[in-house]
Scaffold this motif. Structure first.
Motif, PDB file in Angstrom:
ATOM      1  N   UNK A 139     -41.303  -1.714 -41.451  1.00 34.48           N
ATOM      2  CA  UNK A 139     -40.074  -1.418 -42.175  1.00 34.48           C
ATOM      3  C   UNK A 139     -39.931  -0.009 -42.674  1.00 34.48           C
ATOM      4  N   UNK A 140     -40.067   0.986 -41.802  1.00 33.54           N
ATOM      5  CA  UNK A 140     -39.894   2.371 -42.223  1.00 33.54           C
ATOM      6  C   UNK A 140     -38.882   3.136 -41.372  1.00 33.54           C
ATOM      7  N   UNK A 141     -38.008   2.425 -40.664  1.00 39.57           N
ATOM      8  CA  UNK A 141     -36.943   3.040 -39.861  1.00 39.57           C
ATOM      9  C   UNK A 141     -37.460   3.969 -38.763  1.00 39.57           C
ATOM     10  N   UNK A 142     -38.660   3.719 -38.294  1.00 41.56           N
ATOM     11  CA  UNK A 142     -39.186   4.465 -37.160  1.00 41.56           C
ATOM     12  C   UNK A 142     -38.483   3.960 -35.900  1.00 41.56           C
ATOM     13  N   UNK A 143     -37.993   4.861 -35.068  1.00 44.89           N
ATOM     14  CA  UNK A 143     -37.269   4.440 -33.860  1.00 44.89           C
ATOM     15  C   UNK A 143     -37.961   4.889 -32.575  1.00 44.89           C
ATOM     16  N   UNK A 144     -39.121   5.495 -32.684  1.00 40.85           N
ATOM     17  CA  UNK A 144     -39.828   5.930 -31.483  1.00 40.85           C
ATOM     18  C   UNK A 144     -40.951   6.879 -31.850  1.00 40.85           C
ATOM     19  N   UNK A 145     -41.461   7.567 -30.837  1.00 39.59           N
ATOM     20  CA  UNK A 145     -42.609   8.442 -31.032  1.00 39.59           C
ATOM     21  C   UNK A 145     -42.307   9.858 -30.564  1.00 39.59           C
ATOM     22  N   UNK A 146     -42.987  10.814 -31.191  1.00 40.32           N
ATOM     23  CA  UNK A 146     -42.991  12.176 -30.679  1.00 40.32           C
ATOM     24  C   UNK A 146     -43.614  12.137 -29.290  1.00 40.32           C
ATOM     25  N   UNK A 147     -43.157  12.993 -28.375  1.00 36.47           N
ATOM     26  CA  UNK A 147     -43.650  12.977 -26.998  1.00 36.47           C
ATOM     27  C   UNK A 147     -45.168  12.966 -26.925  1.00 36.47           C
ATOM     28  N   UNK A 191     -37.912  -6.261 -31.388  1.00 41.40           N
ATOM     29  CA  UNK A 191     -37.141  -6.067 -30.176  1.00 41.40           C
ATOM     30  C   UNK A 191     -37.732  -6.714 -28.938  1.00 41.40           C
ATOM     31  N   UNK A 192     -38.567  -7.729 -29.109  1.00 38.12           N
ATOM     32  CA  UNK A 192     -39.107  -8.464 -27.962  1.00 38.12           C
ATOM     33  C   UNK A 192     -38.055  -9.449 -27.481  1.00 38.12           C
ATOM     34  N   UNK A 193     -37.681  -9.336 -26.213  1.00 36.85           N
ATOM     35  CA  UNK A 193     -36.548 -10.094 -25.687  1.00 36.85           C
ATOM     36  C   UNK A 193     -36.932 -10.824 -24.397  1.00 36.85           C
ATOM     37  N   UNK A 218     -37.537  -2.010 -33.892  1.00 38.45           N
ATOM     38  CA  UNK A 218     -37.059  -2.498 -32.605  1.00 38.45           C
ATOM     39  C   UNK A 218     -37.610  -1.731 -31.404  1.00 38.45           C
ATOM     40  N   UNK A 219     -38.064  -0.515 -31.595  1.00 43.64           N
ATOM     41  CA  UNK A 219     -38.547   0.283 -30.476  1.00 43.64           C
ATOM     42  C   UNK A 219     -39.844  -0.276 -29.887  1.00 43.64           C
ATOM     43  N   UNK A 220     -40.555  -1.095 -30.639  1.00 40.23           N
ATOM     44  CA  UNK A 220     -41.848  -1.606 -30.183  1.00 40.23           C
ATOM     45  C   UNK A 220     -41.703  -2.444 -28.917  1.00 40.23           C
ATOM     46  N   UNK A 221     -40.570  -3.131 -28.778  1.00 39.96           N
ATOM     47  CA  UNK A 221     -40.370  -3.996 -27.621  1.00 39.96           C
ATOM     48  C   UNK A 221     -40.586  -3.285 -26.300  1.00 39.96           C
ATOM     49  N   UNK A 222     -40.267  -2.017 -26.239  1.00 41.22           N
ATOM     50  CA  UNK A 222     -40.421  -1.256 -24.998  1.00 41.22           C
ATOM     51  C   UNK A 222     -41.752  -0.524 -24.916  1.00 41.22           C
ATOM     52  N   UNK A 223     -42.568  -0.650 -25.927  1.00 43.55           N
ATOM     53  CA  UNK A 223     -43.829   0.096 -25.972  1.00 43.55           C
ATOM     54  C   UNK A 223     -45.044  -0.790 -26.193  1.00 43.55           C
ATOM     55  N   UNK A 224     -44.840  -2.107 -26.231  1.00 40.48           N
ATOM     56  CA  UNK A 224     -45.938  -3.010 -26.573  1.00 40.48           C
ATOM     57  C   UNK A 224     -47.113  -2.913 -25.607  1.00 40.48           C
ATOM     58  N   UNK A 225     -46.866  -2.525 -24.354  1.00 45.50           N
ATOM     59  CA  UNK A 225     -47.954  -2.411 -23.383  1.00 45.50           C
ATOM     60  C   UNK A 225     -48.934  -1.305 -23.762  1.00 45.50           C
TER      61      UNK A 225
END
Length: 268
Positions: free
Chosen positions: A139-147, A193-195, A169-176
């Motif tokens: 719950x800290x409004x993180x939406x992704x990572x620095x490159x 964001x797991x769908x 929500x960004x974790x759904x695309x980075x869980x791997x």
């Protein structure tokens, strides 16, 4: 004389084992790393009195900040080495009462960070914490990572047993990218964001995992059958949280290989 030297060493060792001694304050390199994190987690150095309910509803009264980061509310250190072992950075942005919405308390709490709503995390900032065992970031409004500074970088922390990434929500695309966290015992990915169909075998690398929390996503199936050729290796998993998803009764056949499962959460 040799006897007294030996006795002195034994006494010192016993004191250290009992937690009665540690280095003077936290390590300088870790204190500097915490201050590098402060722009993103503003209350990281707070020393707050009061219950968690008071934390949400009323103005915060902070004690004078100590130069010893091991005394900060968000940090816990080893009593022997002085190194940080736990970072409690959940909801670290403090809002006033006027910012809160009664029916949506938690979510309103983490939708704002300073003057910006959303930001990108540089995970390499956590690498100095070599003895870290728990990292709470929900719950800290993180939406992704620095490159090139994503979740995979965090896996270099070989002692982390508890990782909380909920409400991002960004974790759904980075869980791997979490696959290298072999030390994990508890992983929290609620509202991440797991769908659709989630293959439980994606978590096979977590050979020590005991708790997996996947609630409040949009998971429709676990995408795994007891008859599949590739086995499911979550042999130590005891707690599985799947509440508030889109699952139906077919989920039970997917859970058959989890022989040590003791607690299953499926409420909606």
């Amino acid at each position: 004389m040799e006897y007294w030297k030996w006795l002195e060493m034994v006494v010192l060792a016993l004191i250290m084992l009992e937690g009665g001694w540690r280095t003077e304050g936290c390590l300088e390199e870790e204190r500097l790393a915490l201050f590098q994190l402060k722009p993103f987690f503003p209350s990281i150095d707070s020393r707050i009195d009061g219950s968690r309910l008071e934390y949400y509803l009323y103005p915060i009264e902070e004690k004078e900040t100590s130069s010893d980061c091991c005394e900060w509310e968000k940090v816990e250190c080893s009593s022997i080495t002085g190194r940080a072992t736990h970072l409690f950075l959940n909801l670290t942005y403090i809002v006033t009462y006027d910012d809160l919405v009664y029916d949506d308390l938690v979510y309103s709490e983490y939708r704002r960070i300073g003057n910006n709503k959303y930001w990108y995390l540089n995970t390499s900032l956590f690498l100095p914490f070599e003895e870290l065992q728990s990292l709470f970031l929900s719950g800290n409004s993180i939406v992704g990572f620095v490159d090139n500074q994503g979740l995979k970088r965090l896996s270099k922390l070989k002692n982390v047993e508890i990782l909380d990434l909920s409400h991002h929500n960004y974790i759904g695309n980075n869980s791997s990218q979490l696959n290298d966290f072999m030390s994990l015992k508890s992983l929290r990915l609620q509202d991440c964001g797991l769908v659709g169909s989630i293959d439980m075998r994606e978590f096979n690398s977590f050979i020590n995992l005991k708790e997996l929390h996947l609630g409040s996503n949009q998971i429709k199936s676990l995408g795994f059958s007891f008859y599949d050729k590739e086995p499911l290796w979550l042999n130590k998993l005891e707690v599985l949280g799947l509440s508030d998803n889109l699952l139906n009764s077919s989920v039970f056949s997917s859970l058959a290989p989890l022989s040590n499962l003791k607690s299953l959460h499926l409420s909606r």
